[in-house]
Design a protein around this motif. Structure first.
Motif, PDB file in Angstrom:
ATOM      1  N   ASN A  56     -24.867  -1.710 -44.866  1.00 33.67           N
ATOM      2  CA  ASN A  56     -24.800  -0.510 -44.044  1.00 33.67           C
ATOM      3  C   ASN A  56     -23.941   0.499 -44.797  1.00 33.67           C
ATOM      4  OD1 ASN A  56     -24.084   1.502 -42.165  1.00 33.67           O
ATOM      5  ND2 ASN A  56     -24.092   0.064 -40.459  1.00 33.67           N
ATOM      6  N   ASP A 107     -38.214   1.509 -40.130  1.00 30.57           N
ATOM      7  CA  ASP A 107     -37.944   0.932 -38.817  1.00 30.57           C
ATOM      8  C   ASP A 107     -39.110   0.084 -38.315  1.00 30.57           C
ATOM      9  OD1 ASP A 107     -39.459   3.226 -38.637  1.00 30.57           O
ATOM     10  OD2 ASP A 107     -38.241   4.181 -37.076  1.00 30.57           O
ATOM     11  N   ASN A 207     -32.337   6.692 -46.106  1.00 36.74           N
ATOM     12  CA  ASN A 207     -31.705   7.312 -44.950  1.00 36.74           C
ATOM     13  C   ASN A 207     -32.608   8.419 -44.432  1.00 36.74           C
ATOM     14  OD1 ASN A 207     -30.438  10.145 -45.929  1.00 36.74           O
ATOM     15  ND2 ASN A 207     -30.286   8.648 -47.595  1.00 36.74           N
ATOM     16  N   GLU A 223     -30.975   8.482 -38.906  1.00 37.62           N
ATOM     17  CA  GLU A 223     -31.516   7.136 -39.014  1.00 37.62           C
ATOM     18  C   GLU A 223     -30.486   6.264 -39.733  1.00 37.62           C
ATOM     19  OE1 GLU A 223     -36.294   7.621 -39.035  1.00 37.62           O
ATOM     20  OE2 GLU A 223     -35.333   7.704 -41.000  1.00 37.62           O
ATOM     21  N   ASP A 224     -30.740   4.973 -39.757  1.00 46.20           N
ATOM     22  CA  ASP A 224     -29.870   4.072 -40.497  1.00 46.20           C
ATOM     23  C   ASP A 224     -29.843   4.451 -41.973  1.00 46.20           C
ATOM     24  OD1 ASP A 224     -29.174   2.428 -38.308  1.00 46.20           O
ATOM     25  OD2 ASP A 224     -31.047   1.307 -38.526  1.00 46.20           O
ATOM     26  N   PHE A 226     -29.178   2.599 -45.424  1.00 45.06           N
ATOM     27  CA  PHE A 226     -29.034   1.276 -46.027  1.00 45.06           C
ATOM     28  C   PHE A 226     -28.973   1.396 -47.548  1.00 45.06           C
ATOM     29  CE2 PHE A 226     -31.688  -0.026 -42.183  1.00 45.06           C
ATOM     30  CZ  PHE A 226     -30.602  -0.503 -41.470  1.00 45.06           C
TER      31      PHE A 226
END
Length: 234
Positions: A56, A107, A207, A223-224, A226
């Motif tokens: 993360n 996702d 991202n 958004e996440d 990573f």
């Protein structure tokens, strides 16, 4: 300042620095002069594998260790992805090496009507290419628009705990219609540090951001974010 406020301020100042959220540090890299290694990426073969640590970006937490392995090369290249708990994370499918058709890195699994490039045929710095197509999300039958601009940014020497690699940095700017209708103007960034010697990236970051229909103008969601870093490969 009253005693309560003074005590609160002193308590905050006394918190250890380790309590602060720590973003992932930048990758250790240096620019390479010239065009980098000559020749196409290593061709795929059954049994080739790459193991990545997934982080993360926002808090540096190690989320998973993912093993990717070439499990089929008949009629295209199929790469399985398994978590450290041996959970199926969805396959990646490339009809042609370097062109992705089934993409499990987001996702939901994205299946493109026309394959999109993971990298370009030409690794010369400054080379770019734009592609647009439609995709399906997960098992949905609905079609969504997507457009990707892929650019070769430069050659770098990347140093990771697993070793030092000469890589080509590839940046993608992605615009798409998201299946969540409350998300507007979804914009994603996907950066690959591709090592031709191993036929895969040694690091990757993803991202994105978007507007939410119910929020006031100018408000964006994230958004996440990573990062995948190579741990080992065969």
């Amino acid at each position: 300042m009253d005693n309560f406020k003074r005590r609160s301020l002193l308590a905050l100042l006394a918190l250890p620095t380790g309590c602060a959220i720590q973003y992932l540090p930048p990758l250790a890299s240096s620019k390479l002069s010239g065009a980098g290694p000559v020749g196409p990426p290593r061709a795929p073969a059954l049994g080739q594998s790459w193991t990545y640590q997934k982080f993360n970006y926002y808090n540096s937490q190690l989320l998973d260790t993912v093993k990717e392995e070439v499990i089929d090369t008949s009629g295209g290249i199929r790469i399985s992805r398994r978590s450290r708990d041996n959970l199926d994370l969805g396959d990646e499918f490339q009809p042609v090496w370097g062109q992705v058709k089934e993409d499990p890195y987001w996702d939901n699994l994205q299946t493109y009507e026309a394959p999109l490039p993971l990298w370009l045929d030409n690794f010369a710095v400054g080379t770019s290419q734009s592609n647009s197509t439609h995709y399906r999300s997960g098992t949905s039958s609905f079609r969504y628009w997507i457009s990707v601009r892929t650019a070769v940014v430069g050659w770098e020497r990347l140093v990771l705990p697993s070793g030092s690699f000469d890589v080509v940095r590839i940046e993608k700017l992605i615009r798409l219609n998201h299946p969540d209708i409350t998300r507007l103007d979804t914009l994603r960034r996907d950066t690959l540090w591709l090592a031709p010697e191993m036929g895969r990236w040694v690091a990757r970051e993803t991202n994105g951001e978007f507007r939410i229909a119910s929020k006031r103008a100018g408000w964006t969601g994230r958004e996440d974010h990573f990062r995948w870093q190579l741990e080992s490969w065969t």
